[in-house]
Scaffold this motif. Structure first.
Motif, PDB file in Angstrom:
ATOM      1  N   LYS A   1       0.845  -1.204   0.000  1.00 23.13           N
ATOM      2  CA  LYS A   1       0.000   0.000   0.000  1.00 23.13           C
ATOM      3  C   LYS A   1       0.874   1.247   0.000  1.00 23.13           C
ATOM      4  O   LYS A   1       0.638   2.194  -0.741  1.00 23.13           O
ATOM      5  N   LEU A   2       1.898   1.211   0.844  1.00 24.59           N
ATOM      6  CA  LEU A   2       2.819   2.348   0.946  1.00 24.59           C
ATOM      7  C   LEU A   2       3.428   2.660  -0.418  1.00 24.59           C
ATOM      8  O   LEU A   2       3.468   3.820  -0.839  1.00 24.59           O
ATOM      9  N   GLY A   3       3.860   1.619  -1.121  1.00 20.85           N
ATOM     10  CA  GLY A   3       4.434   1.787  -2.458  1.00 20.85           C
ATOM     11  C   GLY A   3       3.436   2.437  -3.408  1.00 20.85           C
ATOM     12  O   GLY A   3       3.769   3.375  -4.136  1.00 20.85           O
ATOM     13  N   GLU A   4       2.187   1.958  -3.366  1.00 20.16           N
ATOM     14  CA  GLU A   4       1.144   2.538  -4.233  1.00 20.16           C
ATOM     15  C   GLU A   4       0.898   4.001  -3.897  1.00 20.16           C
ATOM     16  O   GLU A   4       0.779   4.853  -4.766  1.00 20.16           O
ATOM     17  N   GLN A   5       0.800   4.258  -2.591  1.00 21.39           N
ATOM     18  CA  GLN A   5       0.506   5.644  -2.161  1.00 21.39           C
ATOM     19  C   GLN A   5       1.639   6.594  -2.561  1.00 21.39           C
ATOM     20  O   GLN A   5       1.400   7.742  -2.913  1.00 21.39           O
ATOM     21  N   LEU A   6       2.869   6.086  -2.529  1.00 22.04           N
ATOM     22  CA  LEU A   6       3.992   6.935  -2.935  1.00 22.04           C
ATOM     23  C   LEU A   6       3.965   7.181  -4.443  1.00 22.04           C
ATOM     24  O   LEU A   6       4.312   8.268  -4.899  1.00 22.04           O
ATOM     25  N   ARG A   7       3.538   6.168  -5.216  1.00 22.41           N
ATOM     26  CA  ARG A   7       3.415   6.384  -6.664  1.00 22.41           C
ATOM     27  C   ARG A   7       2.354   7.447  -6.944  1.00 22.41           C
ATOM     28  O   ARG A   7       2.537   8.310  -7.802  1.00 22.41           O
ATOM     29  N   THR A   8       1.255   7.372  -6.201  1.00 19.48           N
ATOM     30  CA  THR A   8       0.201   8.381  -6.356  1.00 19.48           C
ATOM     31  C   THR A   8       0.752   9.775  -6.060  1.00 19.48           C
ATOM     32  O   THR A   8       0.539  10.722  -6.817  1.00 19.48           O
ATOM     33  N   LEU A   9       1.485   9.873  -4.966  1.00 17.15           N
ATOM     34  CA  LEU A   9       2.071  11.161  -4.595  1.00 17.15           C
ATOM     35  C   LEU A   9       3.027  11.641  -5.682  1.00 17.15           C
ATOM     36  O   LEU A   9       3.054  12.823  -6.025  1.00 17.15           O
ATOM     37  N   GLY A  10       3.780  10.700  -6.243  1.00 17.40           N
ATOM     38  CA  GLY A  10       4.783  11.031  -7.273  1.00 17.40           C
ATOM     39  C   GLY A  10       4.181  11.737  -8.475  1.00 17.40           C
ATOM     40  O   GLY A  10       4.833  12.574  -9.105  1.00 17.40           O
ATOM     41  N   ASP A  11       2.915  11.429  -8.784  1.00 14.81           N
ATOM     42  CA  ASP A  11       2.277  12.091  -9.928  1.00 14.81           C
ATOM     43  C   ASP A  11       2.096  13.588  -9.697  1.00 14.81           C
ATOM     44  O   ASP A  11       1.914  14.349 -10.642  1.00 14.81           O
ATOM     45  N   SER A  12       2.116  13.995  -8.431  1.00 17.36           N
ATOM     46  CA  SER A  12       1.885  15.418  -8.138  1.00 17.36           C
ATOM     47  C   SER A  12       3.147  16.262  -8.314  1.00 17.36           C
ATOM     48  O   SER A  12       3.072  17.473  -8.482  1.00 17.36           O
ATOM     49  N   CYS A  13       4.306  15.645  -8.276  1.00 14.61           N
ATOM     50  CA  CYS A  13       5.559  16.415  -8.277  1.00 14.61           C
ATOM     51  C   CYS A  13       5.679  17.293  -9.516  1.00 14.61           C
ATOM     52  O   CYS A  13       6.040  18.465  -9.439  1.00 14.61           O
ATOM     53  N   SER A  14       5.355  16.685 -10.670  1.00 10.54           N
ATOM     54  CA  SER A  14       5.568  17.409 -11.933  1.00 10.54           C
ATOM     55  C   SER A  14       4.642  18.617 -12.051  1.00 10.54           C
ATOM     56  O   SER A  14       4.878  19.500 -12.866  1.00 10.54           O
ATOM     57  N   GLY A  15       3.573  18.668 -11.238  1.00 11.17           N
ATOM     58  CA  GLY A  15       2.698  19.834 -11.255  1.00 11.17           C
ATOM     59  C   GLY A  15       3.467  21.109 -10.946  1.00 11.17           C
ATOM     60  O   GLY A  15       3.228  22.163 -11.531  1.00 11.17           O
ATOM     61  N   CYS A  16       4.412  21.031 -10.030  1.00 11.08           N
ATOM     62  CA  CYS A  16       5.219  22.205  -9.674  1.00 11.08           C
ATOM     63  C   CYS A  16       6.634  22.116 -10.262  1.00 11.08           C
ATOM     64  O   CYS A  16       7.175  23.111 -10.715  1.00 11.08           O
ATOM     65  N   HIS A  17       7.207  20.929 -10.247  1.00 13.22           N
ATOM     66  CA  HIS A  17       8.578  20.764 -10.792  1.00 13.22           C
ATOM     67  C   HIS A  17       8.450  20.407 -12.263  1.00 13.22           C
ATOM     68  O   HIS A  17       8.606  19.256 -12.646  1.00 13.22           O
ATOM     69  N   LYS A  18       8.146  21.416 -13.058  1.00 12.11           N
ATOM     70  CA  LYS A  18       7.739  21.145 -14.437  1.00 12.11           C
ATOM     71  C   LYS A  18       8.825  20.576 -15.343  1.00 12.11           C
ATOM     72  O   LYS A  18       8.657  19.519 -15.921  1.00 12.11           O
ATOM     73  N   ASP A  19       9.933  21.281 -15.467  1.00  7.59           N
ATOM     74  CA  ASP A  19      10.942  20.838 -16.436  1.00  7.59           C
ATOM     75  C   ASP A  19      12.149  20.228 -15.746  1.00  7.59           C
ATOM     76  O   ASP A  19      13.238  20.228 -16.297  1.00  7.59           O
ATOM     77  N   ASP A  20      11.947  19.735 -14.556  1.00  9.23           N
ATOM     78  CA  ASP A  20      13.088  19.263 -13.791  1.00  9.23           C
ATOM     79  C   ASP A  20      12.708  17.949 -13.107  1.00  9.23           C
ATOM     80  O   ASP A  20      11.927  17.931 -12.169  1.00  9.23           O
ATOM     81  N   ALA A  21      13.272  16.861 -13.600  1.00  8.72           N
ATOM     82  CA  ALA A  21      12.916  15.552 -13.048  1.00  8.72           C
ATOM     83  C   ALA A  21      13.715  15.237 -11.785  1.00  8.72           C
ATOM     84  O   ALA A  21      13.386  14.320 -11.043  1.00  8.72           O
ATOM     85  N   TYR A  22      14.755  16.019 -11.523  1.00 11.61           N
ATOM     86  CA  TYR A  22      15.666  15.663 -10.441  1.00 11.61           C
ATOM     87  C   TYR A  22      15.036  15.696  -9.033  1.00 11.61           C
ATOM     88  O   TYR A  22      15.291  14.779  -8.242  1.00 11.61           O
ATOM     89  N   PRO A  23      14.221  16.689  -8.687  1.00 15.29           N
ATOM     90  CA  PRO A  23      13.628  16.677  -7.341  1.00 15.29           C
ATOM     91  C   PRO A  23      12.860  15.387  -7.050  1.00 15.29           C
ATOM     92  O   PRO A  23      12.982  14.811  -5.974  1.00 15.29           O
ATOM     93  N   GLN A  24      12.104  14.933  -8.023  1.00 10.22           N
ATOM     94  CA  GLN A  24      11.343  13.696  -7.825  1.00 10.22           C
ATOM     95  C   GLN A  24      12.279  12.493  -7.728  1.00 10.22           C
ATOM     96  O   GLN A  24      12.090  11.612  -6.886  1.00 10.22           O
ATOM     97  N   GLU A  25      13.295  12.479  -8.586  1.00 12.83           N
ATOM     98  CA  GLU A  25      14.253  11.373  -8.577  1.00 12.83           C
ATOM     99  C   GLU A  25      14.916  11.271  -7.203  1.00 12.83           C
ATOM    100  O   GLU A  25      15.099  10.193  -6.656  1.00 12.83           O
ATOM    101  N   ARG A  26      15.246  12.421  -6.649  1.00 13.08           N
ATOM    102  CA  ARG A  26      15.974  12.434  -5.386  1.00 13.08           C
ATOM    103  C   ARG A  26      15.166  11.796  -4.257  1.00 13.08           C
ATOM    104  O   ARG A  26      15.707  11.099  -3.406  1.00 13.08           O
ATOM    105  N   ILE A  27      13.870  12.000  -4.259  1.00  9.21           N
ATOM    106  CA  ILE A  27      13.056  11.530  -3.135  1.00  9.21           C
ATOM    107  C   ILE A  27      12.298  10.237  -3.440  1.00  9.21           C
ATOM    108  O   ILE A  27      12.181   9.363  -2.591  1.00  9.21           O
ATOM    109  N   LEU A  28      11.824  10.102  -4.662  1.00  4.18           N
ATOM    110  CA  LEU A  28      11.024   8.907  -4.973  1.00  4.18           C
ATOM    111  C   LEU A  28      11.647   8.067  -6.079  1.00  4.18           C
ATOM    112  O   LEU A  28      10.988   7.194  -6.649  1.00  4.18           O
ATOM    113  N   GLY A  29      12.890   8.329  -6.417  1.00  8.09           N
ATOM    114  CA  GLY A  29      13.528   7.659  -7.554  1.00  8.09           C
ATOM    115  C   GLY A  29      14.023   6.257  -7.265  1.00  8.09           C
ATOM    116  O   GLY A  29      13.527   5.553  -6.375  1.00  8.09           O
TER     117      GLY A  29
END
Ligand code: HEC
Ligand code: HEC
Ligand code: HEC
Length: 285
Positions: A202-230
């Motif tokens: 469940k935790l893994g699924e919930q983190l994937r769900t959260l991951g979809d929100s990152c690009s809403g603010c971190h538009k052209d930069d994949a690194y912030p998401q990679e650092r935390i959920l990569g």
């Protein structure tokens, strides 16, 4: 988007107790924060494409430094060049936010130019100090609330789509994450291996769900998401499943600790602390 507030005045007390021998000295500093004028909003995202106000401030700081250093080095032409720029941007303060006209003293820039022309570096530096005081006076009273209002992201508008298609808020997702983390830890403690495996999934699924929100603010930069959920996080979650299945409780607990630090705490350090501060400074009306 930006919560509107009528008039609030927040008083922060900074207490510092100094103990020397048997006597105790208390120094108390009181700072009153004022709500910035609404006209400021147009100089910030999302009303504006750029953070115009903030970038004007960065220019002012550079110009103040350039004037001082060029004057000290005796480069009159460069000093005058930077005074022109300082003049332009200093006056922009009142152009952008007319309510703040009284906060600036354009006359001081004229004096600055006069002392530069005369090569009177001593007086020029004194005038710079007086200008600096107008900067500091405004900053003391307005800067914290402006930073909290216009420069911190607002999570209430974010909607997340769960793996089963249901829509929920950012806050719901956080509560679910917290429940999954604790359910896993409780199950490990109680020796309920099945529950532990289920809740880490469940935790893994919930983190994937959260991951979809990152690009809403971190538009052209994949690194912030990679650092935390990569990759590293994915690997930890996989390893966790293996360890739990093998009944390795201590290793599993250690991995949960690593996930809590590298995923939850690392993101909270940049996102939640600012968000909490904003919520305290800007109470919902
Ligand atoms: C985007 C990065 C991010 C990640 C990753 C993250 N959080 Fe959060 N969390 C936040 C933010 C931002 C808030 C504050 C939200 C707000 O004020 O609306 C928050 C708030 C919370 C809250 C308080 C909820 C409430 O009711 O106010 C809990 C509990 C929480 N997170 C748990 C977790 C756990 C557990 C994890 C890891 C499994 C985690 N979070 C991962 C950003 C994150
Ligand atoms: C009338 C109010 C006002 C005056 C006068 C003013 N500022 Fe500012 N300044 C602000 C506000 C408000 C902020 C906060 C902006 C933010 O956080 O987005 C700020 C922020 C700054 C910052 C950014 C600090 C940081 O790193 O986040 C710098 C640098 C700065 N000001 C320089 C100056 C200088 C130099 C002067 C004087 C020549 C000056 N300001 C005069 C209101 C003012
Ligand atoms: C509501 C907007 C918003 C959302 C959603 C958001 N962030 Fe951020 N994040 C910011 C802002 C603003 C900053 C600070 C400025 C910057 O570095 O871009 C930041 C900074 C960061 C940083 C530190 C800077 C860096 O580049 O390393 C990391 C890491 C990060 N975010 C990760 C995430 C992750 C992971 C998610 C999704 C789970 C996420 N963010 C979702 C707004 C957001």
């Amino acid at each position: 988007m930006i919560k509107s507030i009528n008039k609030i005045c927040i008083v922060i007390f900074v207490m510092s107790g100094v103990i020397t021998g048997v006597t105790t000295a208390h120094a108390e500093t009181k700072v009153s924060l004022k709500q910035p004028p609404h006209s400021l909003e147009q100089w910030y995202k999302p009303a504006n494409k750029r953070q115009v106000w903030l970038h004007t401030m960065f220019k002012l700081r550079r110009e103040m430094q350039a004037v001082r250093e060029n004057a000290e080095n005796g480069d009159k032409a460069a000093t005058l060049k930077w005074i022109k720029r300082l003049d332009k941007h200093y006056n922009k303060i009142a152009d952008m936010v007319p309510e703040w006209e009284k906060e600036i003293k354009p006359r001081l820039i004229e004096e600055l130019e006069m002392f530069a022309e005369k090569g009177d570096t001593y007086r020029l530096k004194k005038t710079l100090k007086m200008i600096k005081r107008t900067c500091d006076d405004c900053h003391t009273v307005y800067q914290p609330l402006v930073t909290a209002t216009y420069r911190s992201p607002y999570y209430d508008d974010i909607k997340l789509k769960g793996q089963d298609g249901t829509i929920h808020s950012f806050e719901d997702n956080m509560e679910q994450l917290s429940r999954s983390v604790n359910r896993t830890l409780i199950a490990l403690d109680d020796g309920h291996i099945d529950i532990a495996i289920q809740s880490t999934k469940k935790l893994g699924e919930q983190l994937r769900t959260l991951g979809d929100s990152c690009s809403g603010c971190h538009k052209d930069d994949a690194y912030p998401q990679e650092r935390i959920l990569g990759n590293a996080t994915q690997q930890r979650l996989q390893k966790l499943q293996t360890k739990i299945s093998a009944g390795k409780v201590k290793d599993s607990q250690d991995l949960m600790g690593e996930i809590a630090v590298t995923v939850c705490a690392r993101c909270h350090n940049t996102h939640k602390i600012v968000s909490d501060l904003r919520n305290v400074l800007l109470p919902v009306e």
